[in-house]
Design a protein around this motif. Structure first.
Motif, mmCIF file in Angstrom:
data_model
loop_
_atom_site.group_PDB
_atom_site.id
_atom_site.type_symbol
_atom_site.label_atom_id
_atom_site.label_comp_id
_atom_site.label_asym_id
_atom_site.label_seq_id
_atom_site.Cartn_x
_atom_site.Cartn_y
_atom_site.Cartn_z
ATOM 1 N N GLN A 190 0.822 -1.307 -0.059
ATOM 2 C CA GLN A 190 0.034 -0.037 -0.012
ATOM 3 C C GLN A 190 0.865 1.136 -0.136
ATOM 4 O O GLN A 190 0.471 2.228 -0.785
ATOM 5 N N VAL A 191 2.028 1.235 0.972
ATOM 6 C CA VAL A 191 2.812 2.339 0.780
ATOM 7 C C VAL A 191 3.490 2.755 -0.444
ATOM 8 O O VAL A 191 3.713 3.824 -1.014
ATOM 9 N N ALA A 192 3.913 1.421 -1.026
ATOM 10 C CA ALA A 192 4.550 1.516 -2.544
ATOM 11 C C ALA A 192 3.763 2.127 -3.691
ATOM 12 O O ALA A 192 3.861 3.042 -4.186
ATOM 13 N N VAL A 193 2.574 1.712 -3.473
ATOM 14 C CA VAL A 193 1.292 2.080 -4.483
ATOM 15 C C VAL A 193 0.957 3.647 -4.123
ATOM 16 O O VAL A 193 1.140 4.440 -5.400
ATOM 17 N N ALA A 194 1.002 4.022 -2.948
ATOM 18 C CA ALA A 194 0.890 5.536 -2.802
ATOM 19 C C ALA A 194 1.917 6.265 -3.418
ATOM 20 O O ALA A 194 1.530 7.587 -3.809
ATOM 21 N N LEU A 195 3.140 5.902 -3.026
ATOM 22 C CA LEU A 195 4.434 6.435 -3.504
ATOM 23 C C LEU A 195 4.340 6.796 -4.870
ATOM 24 O O LEU A 195 4.576 7.708 -5.466
ATOM 25 N N LEU A 196 4.048 5.689 -5.475
ATOM 26 C CA LEU A 196 3.892 5.787 -6.901
ATOM 27 C C LEU A 196 2.932 6.629 -7.603
ATOM 28 O O LEU A 196 3.249 7.601 -8.678
ATOM 29 N N CYS A 197 1.729 6.670 -7.140
ATOM 30 C CA CYS A 197 0.797 7.611 -7.625
ATOM 31 C C CYS A 197 1.029 8.882 -7.492
ATOM 32 O O CYS A 197 0.649 9.585 -8.009
ATOM 33 N N LEU A 223 -5.757 6.906 0.863
ATOM 34 C CA LEU A 223 -5.453 8.177 1.867
ATOM 35 C C LEU A 223 -4.261 8.496 1.841
ATOM 36 O O LEU A 223 -3.885 9.704 2.084
ATOM 37 N N LEU A 224 -3.143 7.628 1.979
ATOM 38 C CA LEU A 224 -1.828 8.070 2.020
ATOM 39 C C LEU A 224 -1.380 8.850 0.868
ATOM 40 O O LEU A 224 -0.812 9.841 0.690
ATOM 41 N N THR A 225 -2.016 8.428 -0.428
ATOM 42 C CA THR A 225 -1.820 9.210 -1.673
ATOM 43 C C THR A 225 -2.108 10.498 -1.498
ATOM 44 O O THR A 225 -1.829 11.444 -2.029
ATOM 45 N N ALA A 226 -3.542 10.572 -1.094
ATOM 46 C CA ALA A 226 -4.190 12.279 -0.692
ATOM 47 C C ALA A 226 -3.402 13.147 0.181
ATOM 48 O O ALA A 226 -3.273 14.051 -0.255
ATOM 49 N N THR A 227 -2.795 12.444 1.157
ATOM 50 C CA THR A 227 -2.011 13.120 2.104
ATOM 51 C C THR A 227 -0.879 13.536 1.416
ATOM 52 O O THR A 227 -0.474 14.955 1.543
ATOM 53 N N ILE A 228 -0.158 12.605 0.757
ATOM 54 C CA ILE A 228 1.116 13.061 0.278
ATOM 55 C C ILE A 228 0.917 14.169 -0.672
ATOM 56 O O ILE A 228 1.610 15.241 -0.976
ATOM 57 N N SER A 229 0.006 13.885 -1.497
ATOM 58 C CA SER A 229 -0.105 14.932 -2.813
ATOM 59 C C SER A 229 -0.428 16.167 -2.390
ATOM 60 O O SER A 229 -0.250 17.237 -2.921
ATOM 61 N N ILE A 230 -1.657 16.091 -1.519
ATOM 62 C CA ILE A 230 -2.206 17.440 -0.887
ATOM 63 C C ILE A 230 -1.176 18.255 -0.045
ATOM 64 O O ILE A 230 -0.875 19.507 -0.402
ATOM 65 N N CYS A 231 -0.463 17.408 0.474
ATOM 66 C CA CYS A 231 0.879 18.433 1.189
ATOM 67 C C CYS A 231 1.729 18.891 0.554
ATOM 68 O O CYS A 231 2.165 20.147 0.412
ATOM 69 N N TYR A 232 2.112 18.135 -0.676
ATOM 70 C CA TYR A 232 3.187 18.380 -1.611
ATOM 71 C C TYR A 232 2.547 19.754 -2.388
ATOM 72 O O TYR A 232 3.377 20.710 -2.537
ATOM 73 N N THR A 233 1.325 19.770 -2.595
ATOM 74 C CA THR A 233 0.837 20.620 -3.854
ATOM 75 C C THR A 233 0.595 21.973 -2.991
ATOM 76 O O THR A 233 0.892 23.143 -3.247
ATOM 77 N N LEU A 234 0.215 21.804 -1.526
ATOM 78 C CA LEU A 234 0.131 22.897 -0.992
ATOM 79 C C LEU A 234 1.153 23.934 -0.511
ATOM 80 O O LEU A 234 1.337 24.873 -0.478
ATOM 81 N N PHE A 235 2.363 22.997 -0.092
ATOM 82 C CA PHE A 235 3.474 23.470 0.618
ATOM 83 C C PHE A 235 4.505 23.952 -0.598
ATOM 84 O O PHE A 235 5.328 24.993 -0.527
ATOM 85 N N ILE A 236 4.583 23.180 -1.657
ATOM 86 C CA ILE A 236 5.587 23.450 -2.782
ATOM 87 C C ILE A 236 4.930 24.545 -3.627
ATOM 88 O O ILE A 236 5.762 25.054 -4.424
ATOM 89 N N ILE A 237 3.632 24.447 -3.994
ATOM 90 C CA ILE A 237 3.027 24.918 -5.495
ATOM 91 C C ILE A 237 2.063 26.101 -4.908
ATOM 92 O O ILE A 237 2.209 27.315 -5.186
ATOM 93 N N TYR A 238 1.196 25.579 -4.156
ATOM 94 C CA TYR A 238 0.130 26.742 -3.751
ATOM 95 C C TYR A 238 0.431 27.850 -2.842
ATOM 96 O O TYR A 238 0.152 28.985 -3.050
ATOM 97 N N LEU A 239 1.104 27.586 -1.633
ATOM 98 C CA LEU A 239 1.613 28.641 -0.821
ATOM 99 C C LEU A 239 2.570 29.737 -1.279
ATOM 100 O O LEU A 239 2.296 30.774 -1.076
ATOM 101 N N PRO A 240 3.465 29.138 -1.945
ATOM 102 C CA PRO A 240 4.398 30.045 -2.686
ATOM 103 C C PRO A 240 3.667 30.911 -3.758
ATOM 104 O O PRO A 240 3.901 32.125 -3.818
ATOM 105 N N ALA A 241 2.644 30.392 -4.396
ATOM 106 C CA ALA A 241 1.872 31.101 -5.512
ATOM 107 C C ALA A 241 1.075 32.228 -4.606
ATOM 108 O O ALA A 241 0.620 33.216 -5.054
#
Length: 340
Positions: free
Chosen positions: A28-35, A76-94
């Protein structure tokens, strides 16, 4: 995405497929990271074409794929990783360089949408898995029933053949004994078709090549064709309906029996050749011998007083075939042509 494709995705449960070689949580962790990584790769490509496009849009397909392949935990893990990455790396700098929607409200809305996506995908996955288990159970029950039915049919054929054999041995009339022996071979021909039907696993179809080769071997043994008279079979691969296979086998049984009994009168050597070949418009069954041929002026193939010929014609009609006979001093050849 089509319903059939969604069903196939729902059936592919990677944690179960890879366990116990790989722990379920590791899968499950591997699939989440790949996605999650896939989201960023696709996002980079999209941004190269349309800079600043919807930041969170690609998160939802990744969540759905992760859930379908590896259950809700991976989603759920995919959502957490992707949303956090998008928020802190893309959305907040914008947000620091231009006016954008309140980031807390945006993350809340995206989070709710992600949870709904996970719930829907997990519900679908479970429904498909439940339907798959029910289907597999029905198939197992059907196979068990077919096995039991095949066993009963086999026993019934054996009982009929045994009764005929007992009567044949008890009768003192040679003609009656010969007729009972012929009936036994006809029963055996039908029984072999049924055995091949269940053995081949083709549903209602029979592997004709295996069936005819098996039948020819049984006829060779039953008719005591040894040494001087031989029987060979050359058949192309084909699967046909059981009822037609039974009729073809009965025609073959009658033709070979007639040839063995009448084609080599006064001779010690000879051969009978059976072939089943593909034609442009269908199939052809041929039974040929190199015997003495039919007497001039006698109607072909009526070597047993007419009963055998009537049976051959009836079985050929049942199979939808057309009979033709050629006979001369070099032997007799009977063909049955069947359309596709």
């Amino acid at each position: 995405m089509s319903t059939s494709l969604m069903a196939r995705l729902g059936e592919l449960d990677l944690p179960d497929r890879l366990a116990p070689a790989v722990p379920r949580w590791a899968t499950q962790v591997a699939v989440a990271l790949l996605c999650a990584a896939g989201v960023e790769i696709v996002r980079a490509g999209v941004n190269a074409i349309v800079p600043g496009s919807a930041a969170f849009a690609l998160v939802f397909p990744a969540i759905m794929v992760a859930t379908l392949f590896a259950r809700w935990q991976a989603g759920l893990l995919t959502a957490t990783i992707s949303i956090c990455y998008t928020l802190f790396i893309i959305y907040l700098p914008a947000a620091a360089t231009r006016t954008v929607v309140n980031p807390h409200l945006a993350v809340f809305a995206v989070g709710i949408a992600a949870l709904l996506t996970i719930a829907l995908a997990e519900t679908f996955r479970r429904a498909v898995n439940r339907a798959t288990r029910e289907r597999d159970s029905e198939i197992a029950d059907r196979d068990l029933m077919l096995t039991e039915f095949e066993h009963r049919v086999k026993n019934n054929f054996a009982i009929v053949a045994g009764m005929l054999d007992i009567q044949r041995r008890r009768t003192g009339d040679p003609a009656a004994a010969e007729a009972l022996g012929a009936a036994m071979m006809r029963v055996d021909s039908i029984a072999r078709a049924h055995r091949h039907l269940y053995r081949d696993g083709q549903g209602s179809e029979v592997n004709v090549r295996d069936y005819l080769e098996d039948l020819c071997g049984a006829l060779s043994d039953a008719l005591l064709l040894r040494g001087g008279v031989t029987l060979d079979c050359d058949a192309d691969a084909a699967t046909i309906q059981r009822d037609h296979a039974v009729s073809i086998g009965l025609v073959l049984n009658e033709l070979v029996t007639n040839a063995a009994k009448h084609a080599f009168e006064g001779r010690e050597r000879g051969s009978i050749h059976v072939s089943w070949k593909r034609r442009d418009d269908g199939w052809r069954l041929t039974v040929a011998d190199d015997g003495v041929g039919m007497p001039p002026g006698k109607k072909p193939a009526r070597r047993d007083g007419g009963l055998g010929q009537r049976l051959i014609e009836a079985f050929a009609k049942q199979a939808g075939g057309t009979l033709s006979t050629v006979s001369d001093a070099n032997g007799t050849q009977v063909t049955m042509d069947l359309p596709d």
